[in-house]
Design a protein around this motif. Structure first.
Motif, PDB file in Angstrom:
ATOM      1  N   ALA A 173     -58.903 -36.731 -41.241  1.00  0.00           N
ATOM      2  CA  ALA A 173     -57.717 -35.944 -40.873  1.00  0.00           C
ATOM      3  C   ALA A 173     -56.429 -36.662 -41.258  1.00  0.00           C
ATOM      4  O   ALA A 173     -55.369 -36.376 -40.724  1.00  0.00           O
ATOM      5  N   GLN A 174     -56.518 -37.599 -42.199  1.00  0.00           N
ATOM      6  CA  GLN A 174     -55.332 -38.364 -42.573  1.00  0.00           C
ATOM      7  C   GLN A 174     -54.280 -37.480 -43.231  1.00  0.00           C
ATOM      8  O   GLN A 174     -53.082 -37.670 -43.050  1.00  0.00           O
ATOM      9  N   GLY A 175     -54.731 -36.501 -44.032  1.00  0.00           N
ATOM     10  CA  GLY A 175     -53.795 -35.626 -44.709  1.00  0.00           C
ATOM     11  C   GLY A 175     -52.965 -34.818 -43.727  1.00  0.00           C
ATOM     12  O   GLY A 175     -51.736 -34.737 -43.847  1.00  0.00           O
ATOM     13  N   LYS A 176     -53.616 -34.215 -42.753  1.00  0.00           N
ATOM     14  CA  LYS A 176     -52.916 -33.440 -41.732  1.00  0.00           C
ATOM     15  C   LYS A 176     -51.973 -34.337 -40.940  1.00  0.00           C
ATOM     16  O   LYS A 176     -50.846 -33.942 -40.605  1.00  0.00           O
ATOM     17  N   SER A 177     -52.412 -35.550 -40.627  1.00  0.00           N
ATOM     18  CA  SER A 177     -51.582 -36.493 -39.885  1.00  0.00           C
ATOM     19  C   SER A 177     -50.315 -36.828 -40.658  1.00  0.00           C
ATOM     20  O   SER A 177     -49.211 -36.846 -40.098  1.00  0.00           O
ATOM     21  N   MET A 178     -50.445 -37.067 -41.965  1.00  0.00           N
ATOM     22  CA  MET A 178     -49.286 -37.376 -42.783  1.00  0.00           C
ATOM     23  C   MET A 178     -48.391 -36.156 -42.974  1.00  0.00           C
ATOM     24  O   MET A 178     -47.174 -36.281 -43.140  1.00  0.00           O
ATOM     25  N   LEU A 182     -30.454 -27.258 -50.387  1.00  0.00           N
ATOM     26  CA  LEU A 182     -31.273 -28.403 -49.993  1.00  0.00           C
ATOM     27  C   LEU A 182     -32.015 -28.114 -48.685  1.00  0.00           C
ATOM     28  O   LEU A 182     -33.164 -28.525 -48.511  1.00  0.00           O
ATOM     29  N   SER A 183     -31.367 -27.405 -47.785  1.00  0.00           N
ATOM     30  CA  SER A 183     -32.025 -27.027 -46.533  1.00  0.00           C
ATOM     31  C   SER A 183     -33.181 -26.071 -46.793  1.00  0.00           C
ATOM     32  O   SER A 183     -34.199 -26.113 -46.099  1.00  0.00           O
ATOM     33  N   THR A 184     -33.041 -25.231 -47.810  1.00  0.00           N
ATOM     34  CA  THR A 184     -34.099 -24.268 -48.142  1.00  0.00           C
ATOM     35  C   THR A 184     -35.389 -24.974 -48.520  1.00  0.00           C
ATOM     36  O   THR A 184     -36.472 -24.630 -48.039  1.00  0.00           O
ATOM     37  N   PHE A 185     -35.287 -25.981 -49.366  1.00  0.00           N
ATOM     38  CA  PHE A 185     -36.497 -26.712 -49.747  1.00  0.00           C
ATOM     39  C   PHE A 185     -37.067 -27.483 -48.560  1.00  0.00           C
ATOM     40  O   PHE A 185     -38.287 -27.569 -48.373  1.00  0.00           O
ATOM     41  N   GLY A 186     -36.188 -28.015 -47.704  1.00  0.00           N
ATOM     42  CA  GLY A 186     -36.656 -28.746 -46.541  1.00  0.00           C
ATOM     43  C   GLY A 186     -37.365 -27.855 -45.539  1.00  0.00           C
ATOM     44  O   GLY A 186     -38.424 -28.209 -45.008  1.00  0.00           O
ATOM     45  N   ILE A 187     -36.803 -26.686 -45.288  1.00  0.00           N
ATOM     46  CA  ILE A 187     -37.413 -25.742 -44.348  1.00  0.00           C
ATOM     47  C   ILE A 187     -38.756 -25.254 -44.872  1.00  0.00           C
ATOM     48  O   ILE A 187     -39.728 -25.121 -44.112  1.00  0.00           O
ATOM     49  N   THR A 188     -38.821 -24.992 -46.181  1.00  0.00           N
ATOM     50  CA  THR A 188     -40.092 -24.565 -46.785  1.00  0.00           C
ATOM     51  C   THR A 188     -41.173 -25.618 -46.574  1.00  0.00           C
ATOM     52  O   THR A 188     -42.306 -25.304 -46.176  1.00  0.00           O
ATOM     53  N   ALA A 189     -40.823 -26.879 -46.831  1.00  0.00           N
ATOM     54  CA  ALA A 189     -41.794 -27.960 -46.680  1.00  0.00           C
ATOM     55  C   ALA A 189     -42.228 -28.118 -45.221  1.00  0.00           C
ATOM     56  O   ALA A 189     -43.419 -28.292 -44.935  1.00  0.00           O
ATOM     57  N   ILE A 190     -41.275 -28.024 -44.300  1.00  0.00           N
ATOM     58  CA  ILE A 190     -41.605 -28.178 -42.884  1.00  0.00           C
ATOM     59  C   ILE A 190     -42.572 -27.096 -42.433  1.00  0.00           C
ATOM     60  O   ILE A 190     -43.506 -27.350 -41.666  1.00  0.00           O
ATOM     61  N   CYS A 191     -42.363 -25.858 -42.902  1.00  0.00           N
ATOM     62  CA  CYS A 191     -43.265 -24.758 -42.535  1.00  0.00           C
ATOM     63  C   CYS A 191     -44.691 -25.052 -43.007  1.00  0.00           C
ATOM     64  O   CYS A 191     -45.662 -24.838 -42.264  1.00  0.00           O
ATOM     65  N   ILE A 192     -44.833 -25.561 -44.222  1.00  0.00           N
ATOM     66  CA  ILE A 192     -46.167 -25.891 -44.748  1.00  0.00           C
ATOM     67  C   ILE A 192     -46.778 -27.026 -43.934  1.00  0.00           C
ATOM     68  O   ILE A 192     -47.981 -27.039 -43.640  1.00  0.00           O
ATOM     69  N   PHE A 193     -45.938 -27.997 -43.545  1.00  0.00           N
ATOM     70  CA  PHE A 193     -46.427 -29.139 -42.784  1.00  0.00           C
ATOM     71  C   PHE A 193     -46.978 -28.733 -41.420  1.00  0.00           C
ATOM     72  O   PHE A 193     -47.992 -29.262 -40.964  1.00  0.00           O
ATOM     73  N   LEU A 194     -46.300 -27.802 -40.745  1.00  0.00           N
ATOM     74  CA  LEU A 194     -46.604 -27.515 -39.342  1.00  0.00           C
ATOM     75  C   LEU A 194     -47.490 -26.301 -39.125  1.00  0.00           C
ATOM     76  O   LEU A 194     -48.163 -26.201 -38.098  1.00  0.00           O
ATOM     77  N   LEU A 195     -47.504 -25.366 -40.073  1.00  0.00           N
ATOM     78  CA  LEU A 195     -48.339 -24.174 -39.923  1.00  0.00           C
ATOM     79  C   LEU A 195     -49.808 -24.513 -40.178  1.00  0.00           C
ATOM     80  O   LEU A 195     -50.125 -25.626 -40.639  1.00  0.00           O
ATOM     81  N   PRO A 196     -50.731 -23.608 -39.891  1.00  0.00           N
ATOM     82  CA  PRO A 196     -52.156 -23.872 -40.148  1.00  0.00           C
ATOM     83  C   PRO A 196     -52.475 -24.264 -41.587  1.00  0.00           C
ATOM     84  O   PRO A 196     -53.562 -24.762 -41.868  1.00  0.00           O
ATOM     85  N   THR A 197     -51.504 -24.070 -42.479  1.00  0.00           N
ATOM     86  CA  THR A 197     -51.710 -24.491 -43.873  1.00  0.00           C
ATOM     87  C   THR A 197     -51.928 -25.991 -43.983  1.00  0.00           C
ATOM     88  O   THR A 197     -52.434 -26.464 -45.014  1.00  0.00           O
ATOM     89  N   ASN A 198     -51.570 -26.767 -42.943  1.00  0.00           N
ATOM     90  CA  ASN A 198     -51.754 -28.219 -43.037  1.00  0.00           C
ATOM     91  C   ASN A 198     -53.225 -28.628 -43.038  1.00  0.00           C
ATOM     92  O   ASN A 198     -53.556 -29.784 -43.299  1.00  0.00           O
ATOM     93  N   LYS A 199     -54.113 -27.680 -42.743  1.00  0.00           N
ATOM     94  CA  LYS A 199     -55.542 -27.981 -42.827  1.00  0.00           C
ATOM     95  C   LYS A 199     -55.993 -28.197 -44.264  1.00  0.00           C
ATOM     96  O   LYS A 199     -57.040 -28.804 -44.517  1.00  0.00           O
ATOM     97  N   LEU A 200     -55.208 -27.677 -45.209  1.00  0.00           N
ATOM     98  CA  LEU A 200     -55.555 -27.824 -46.625  1.00  0.00           C
ATOM     99  C   LEU A 200     -55.549 -29.282 -47.064  1.00  0.00           C
ATOM    100  O   LEU A 200     -56.256 -29.658 -47.997  1.00  0.00           O
ATOM    101  N   TYR A 201     -54.746 -30.111 -46.369  1.00  0.00           N
ATOM    102  CA  TYR A 201     -54.610 -31.504 -46.788  1.00  0.00           C
ATOM    103  C   TYR A 201     -55.915 -32.281 -46.646  1.00  0.00           C
ATOM    104  O   TYR A 201     -56.138 -33.264 -47.366  1.00  0.00           O
TER     105      TYR A 201
END
Length: 381
Positions: A121-126, A239-258
Motif C-alpha cells: 500500500a506504499q503507492g496509496k500512502s504516498m 496553477l490552482s487548477t492543476f493542484g486541485i486536479t491532483a489532490i482529487c486523484i490523490f484522495l478519491l478512490p482512484t488512489n487504489k490504482l497506485y
C-alpha cells in the motif's frame, strides 16, 4: 501519529510556498538589485539541497523523531530572523540557514511515513502524502500574497509560530518506537545490487524531471498569461487548477490504482502526460485551452509523484531509507532550480521553454523504458 506527520509535511511545504509571492519584493525593498534578488530567491533551494543530502545519514543513525523536533524548532527560530534583516546580504544568509535546516524535515517525515506504510500500500500512502503537499501548494501562496500585502513580516512570524508549536508537539504525538516501527516489507536486499541501483536512479530521474517541469511552469506560465493579455490573476487560478486536479486523484478512490499497477509504469505514464500537457501549453492561445492543459498536467502530476516515491520505498531497505529520501529530495531541489534557471538563462519564449521541458520528459521516458526492456530486471515492482 500518521495524521500528525502529514501535518508536518503540510507545514514544511506551506512555509516554502507562502514565501514565493513575497520574497522578491522583500529583497527589493532591502535594496537588492535584480541579479542579487535572483540569488536570494534561489538560495533556499540551493541550501535545501545540501540539507537533503546530509539529512539521510542522521535520520538513519539518530532516528527521525529527533530530526523532526530539532529541525522544526530551528526552522521556527530562523523564521523570526527575517524581520531583522536590514541588508540583502543578511537576507541571503538567513535564506541559506532556512533552506538548509528545512532540508532535514521533509526527508525525515517521508521516511517515517514510508516505514509505517503497509506492505503493498506504499503507492496509496504516498498519494495521501502528496495531497498534503498539494494543499500546501494552493494554500501557501494564497496566504503569502494576502498576508504579505498588509505586512510582509506577518508571513514569517505566523510560519515561525506554527513551526515552534509543531516542534513542541512532536514528543507527544510521535512515540519513541514509532520512528522505526511499521509493517514489514520486502527488503531491497532481495534484489540484485544492480537492479536496486537502476530503479533508485529512475526514481531520482523522475523527481528531477517533475521539478524541472515545475520550475519551467512557474517561470513561463505568468509570462504566457501576460503575453496573451489575460488577467494577472489567471496565473494563480491556472496553477490552482492543476493542484486541485491532483489532490482529487490523490484522495478519491482512484488512489487504489497506485498499488494496482507497477510504480515504474505509472511513473513513465505520468511523465508522458505532463510532457503532453506542456506541448498543449506551448500552443495554447485561449484561456479555455490553458485550463484544459493544466487539468491534464494535474493528472500527470498525480500519477508521477506517488509512483516515484513508492518506487523508492519498494527498492530500499529500512536501514538506508533516510539517505534514499534525502537524495530523492535533493533531486527535487536541483530540478526546480535547473528548470527556471536554464530557461531563464537561454532567454527563450514561453513556447520554447515548454518545448524544452517536454523534450526532457519524453527523452527520459524513452531511455528509461528502453533500458528497462534491455535489462528486463526480475522482480520489477
Amino acid at each position: 501519529m500518521r495524521f500528525f506527520i502529514l501535518f508536518i509535511v503540510f507545514i514544511s511545504f506551506f512555509d516554502m510556498f507562502s514565501q514565493l509571492p513575497i520574497m522578491s519584493t522583500y529583497a527589493k525593498g532591502l535594496g537588492a538589485g535584480a541579479a542579487f534578488i535572483g540569488i536570494i530567491v534561489g538560495m533556499y533551494s540551493f541550501s535545501n539541497m545540501i540539507g537533503n543530502m546530509l539529512a539521510g545519514y542522521y535520520i538513519d543513525r539518530k532516528r527521525g523523531k529527533t530530526i523532526l523536533m530539532i529541525g522544526l524548532g530551528l526552522c521556527g527560530a530562523i523564521l523570526f530572523l527575517y524581520p531583522f534583516a536590514v541588508t540583502p546580504v543578511q537576507l541571503l544568509g538567513i535564506r541559506f540557514l532556512h533552506g538548509f535546516i528545512s532540508g532535514f524535515i521533509v526527508p525525515a517525515a517521508f521516511t517515517m511515513i514510508a516505514n509505517r506504510s503497509e506492505s503493498g500500500a506504499q503507492g496509496k500512502s504516498m498519494a495521501i502524502t502528496g495531497a498534503a503537499v498539494g494543499i500546501a501548494a494552493i494554500a501557501g501562496p494564497a496566504f503569502g500574497g494576502i498576508a504579505g500585502s498588509g505586512n510582509v513580516q506577518t508571513v514569517f512570524i505566523v510560519n515561525g509560530i506554527l513551526m515552534l508549536l509543531t516542534a513542541a508537539a512532536v514528543p507527544f504525538f510521535i512515540p519513541k518506537q514509532g520512528v522505526s516501527g511499521g509493517s514489514s516489507e520486502k527488503k531491497a536486499a532481495n534484489h540484485s545490487g544492480r537492479t536496486v541501483s537502476s530503479l533508485m536512479i529512475f526514481s531520482f530521474i523522475g523527481a528531477f524531471s517533475l521539478m524541472f517541469a515545475q520550475g519551467v511552469l512557474a517561470y513561463m506560465l505568468p509570462l504566457q498569461v501576460e503575453m496573451l493579455q489575460f488577467s494577472s490573476s489567471a496565473s494563480g487560478t491556472l496553477l490552482s487548477t492543476f493542484g486541485i486536479t491532483a489532490i482529487c486523484i490523490f484522495l478519491l478512490p482512484t488512489n487504489k490504482l497506485y498499488d494496482k499497477y507497477k510504480p515504474f509504469h505509472l511513473m513513465t505514464l505520468g511523465m508522458s502526460v505532463i510532457g503532453f500537457a506542456l506541448l498543449l501549453l506551448s500552443n495554447s492561445t485561449s484561456l479555455l485551452m490553458l485550463y484544459v492543459s493544466m487539468v491534464i498536467y494535474g493528472l500527470g502530476f498525480a500519477w508521477l509523484f506517488p509512483s516515484i516515491s513508492a518506487l523508492l520505498i519498494q527498492q530500499t531497505a529500512r536501514e538506508v531509507r533516510g539517505r534514499a529520501f534525502g537524495y530523492f529530495y535533493a533531486f527535487f531541489s536541483l530540478g526546480s532550480v535547473a528548470g527556471s534557471a536554464i530557461t531563464g538563462a537561454l532567454t527563450v519564449s514561453f513556447k520554447s521553454g515548454f518545448l524544452i521541458a517536454a523534450c526532457l520528459l519524453f527523452g527520459n521516458v524513452l531511455w528509461m523504458s528502453l533500458y528497462n526492456i534491455w535489462k528486463n530486471p526480475p522482480n520489477m515492482v
